[in-house]
Design an enzyme around this catalytic site. Structure first.
Site, mmCIF file in Angstrom:
data_model
loop_
_atom_site.group_PDB
_atom_site.id
_atom_site.type_symbol
_atom_site.label_atom_id
_atom_site.label_comp_id
_atom_site.label_asym_id
_atom_site.label_seq_id
_atom_site.Cartn_x
_atom_site.Cartn_y
_atom_site.Cartn_z
ATOM 1 N N GLU A 75 -57.607 56.358 27.069
ATOM 2 C CA GLU A 75 -58.809 57.178 26.364
ATOM 3 C C GLU A 75 -58.297 57.368 24.759
ATOM 4 O OE1 GLU A 75 -58.090 62.057 26.163
ATOM 5 O OE2 GLU A 75 -55.950 60.976 26.588
ATOM 6 N N ASP A 83 -59.921 66.231 19.962
ATOM 7 C CA ASP A 83 -59.120 65.537 19.016
ATOM 8 C C ASP A 83 -59.103 64.019 19.704
ATOM 9 O OD1 ASP A 83 -57.987 66.056 22.053
ATOM 10 O OD2 ASP A 83 -55.823 64.976 21.298
ATOM 11 N N TYR A 143 -49.108 68.126 21.927
ATOM 12 C CA TYR A 143 -48.984 67.760 21.317
ATOM 13 C C TYR A 143 -47.400 69.048 20.005
ATOM 14 C CZ TYR A 143 -53.703 65.158 20.914
ATOM 15 O OH TYR A 143 -53.897 64.016 21.275
ATOM 16 N N ASP A 147 -60.682 64.813 25.564
ATOM 17 C CA ASP A 147 -61.018 66.608 25.605
ATOM 18 C C ASP A 147 -61.913 67.726 24.914
ATOM 19 O OD1 ASP A 147 -59.372 66.647 23.589
ATOM 20 O OD2 ASP A 147 -57.845 66.607 24.986
#
Length: 494
Positions: free
Chosen positions: A473, A83, A234, A86
């Site tokens: 990120e 996603d 999430y 990572d």
């Protein structure tokens, strides 16, 4: 003869004015940015990479996902996307990113040109994986990998030795939000892919209906059963009703079956309490309210006027001149909402502005925000301002898309980008060995072309630091709606 020379000179002067005006209007090469925004998804691929892979510093990874389930049942869960920076596959935000990629194609296909095929391939990379995740009746696989263990290592995906634990929801431990979003992604993708592969598209639509039925029949949040694993990353804060209605809306749009429009009309009231506050203005991987209203506004559904009203309210919540504005702006003009990775708000909300502007323009209507009447062109202007900010029209004169422009982030928070590729460093880099690369002051050795980072703070300041992951990120759900935005502005550069 003299008059002829004057006319000719005047003609060339006129042509020069037209060209100069066009170049001044076209601040950025939206076509280049579009190509790169799609290329980014190749850098996020998990699994066996195809021969067409263009980001060659990435190699195969996570080829045994799903083959070591604790109940001794093996299932192929190879594929999908990481996603962000990572190496975990979080299916909830991955499904939303897929829905938005598909919506980008459905809405703006005509402007994509040669980038259409790579966009379709990016969608199918996700849907092939989601077909695997939903292949067992009564089960939806929701995540592969352990977030905490993964985040304690700075490893290339090709080297991963952290647990690839598989997490699922089922009839006794339901997850209506993750299942509903996967159903929406499959339905939207069936529309995007229908023209190129009708058989595959029909399979996606059929599976979306099956997954929706599972999500609706066995209602509950995956927070309750998987919260230990998902809620640091999430967690679902808005409830699962929005995903059920979002999915039903997409299935209706893809199938035209009245069952799904009736479902929406019979259940949308459940979106209000207890999230009625500003939920009409929210849109992202967790909350779908504004997206539902904008999507239904342009569809032929009964009682759609109330959805149009809420879509207008969303617009009024975003426009800075609106008396009901609830969105903040940096001095340089970038949208800001609560929550990390702010560019996700800028791209997702701008996407909805474009879609609603096109609907309002076709129906020749103004949007009334209190005593302020808003033309559709104003929505386009604000969305373009956000896109141009991302591409470099900001106080730092910095592109927040990696690989676009002369100045862009060099030390993004991304494992694969920041560690030497397996071609340059074939030896395995262990979990603890990656720290030296994380703390290095050198630029990332691998350019993740097209990645859009979380962006600057509300003062327009940006610290190019891997450690500052909130701002440095990239994520798939930043880029997915940006694909549609860039396609639109590529088609309307002048």
């Amino acid at each position: 003869m003299g008059k002829l020379v004057v006319l000719i000179m005047g003609y060339f002067i006129l042509i020069e004015i037209i060209i100069t005006t066009s170049l001044a209007t076209m601040k950025h090469d939206y076509g280049e940015a579009l190509s790169k925004s799609i290329l980014f998804f190749e850098g996020q691929r998990s699994g066996k990479l195809p021969s067409s892979q263009r980001l060659l510093w990435r190699q195969d990874s996570a080829l045994r996902d799903g083959f070591q389930l604790v109940n001794k049942k093996q299932i192929d869960l190879v594929g999908g996307y990481y996603d962000a920076g990572d190496n975990v596959k979080f299916n909830f935000p991955m499904a939303f990113s897929t829905t938005m990629l598909a919506w980008s194609v459905i809405e703006f296909r005509e402007f994509m040109g040669p980038d259409l095929q790579p966009a379709l391939e990016a969608i199918q990379w996700a849907t092939d994986y989601f077909l695997k995740c939903t292949s067992v009746p009564g089960v939806v696989y929701a995540q592969v990998g352990e977030g905490q263990a993964d985040h304690n290592c700075w490893e290339r995906p090709e080297d991963m030795d952290t647990p690839r634990t598989v997490f699922a929801v089922n009839t006794t431990s339901p997850g209506s939000e993750v299942s509903g979003e996967i159903a929406a992604a499959l339905a939207a993708s069936s529309m995007a892919l229908r023209a190129s592969n009708r058989t595959y598209a029909a399979r996606l639509l059929s599976r979306s209906r099956t997954v929706f039925n599972f999500a609706d029949t066995y209602r509950g949040s995956y927070n309750d059963s998987l919260g230990l694993w998902v809620c640091s990353f999430y967690c679902d804060y808005s409830g699962y009703q929005d995903e059920l209605i979002w999915a039903a809306t997409w299935i209706y749009r893809a199938s035209k079956l009245p069952f799904y429009s009736n479902y929406v009309l019979n259940n949308f009231q459940k979106l209000e309490p207890p999230y009625s506050g500003g939920s009409f203005a929210e849109f992202g991987w967790d909350t779908k309210h504004a997206g539902i209203n904008v999507l239904i506004s342009k569809m032929n559904m009964d009682r759609r006027s109330q959805f149009i009203d809420k879509a207008d309210n969303f617009v009024c919540s975003v426009l800075p001149e609106s008396p009901t504005n609830i969105v903040s702006y940096s001095p340089g003009g970038l949208m800001f909402k609560a929550g990390g990775s702010n560019m996700q708000h800028s791209t997702a909300l701008s996407f909805l502005l474009i879609v609603h502007a096109r609907f309002s323009s076709r129906t020749k209507r103004l949007i009334n925000c209190g005593n302020v009447a808003i033309k559709p062109s104003r929505l386009l202007q604000l969305a373009r301002q956000q896109v141009d900010y991302i591409l470099g029209d900001n106080p730092l004169n910095m592109s927040y898309m990696v690989g676009y422009g002369k100045k862009y982030p060099q030390k993004i928070h991304h494992r694969g980008s920041s560690l030497p590729s397996t071609r340059d460093h074939p030896q395995k880099i262990q979990c603890s060995q990656g720290s030296s690369y994380f703390f290095s002051s050198d630029p990332n050795p691998n350019v993740l072309v097209g990645a859009v980072v979380g962006g600057p703070d509300i003062k327009d300041e940006y610290k190019d630091s891997r450690a500052d992951f909130v701002h440095s990120e990239p994520t798939t759900y930043i880029n997915a709606p940006l694909v549609g935005l860039l396609a639109f502005f590529k088609g309307h550069s002048n």
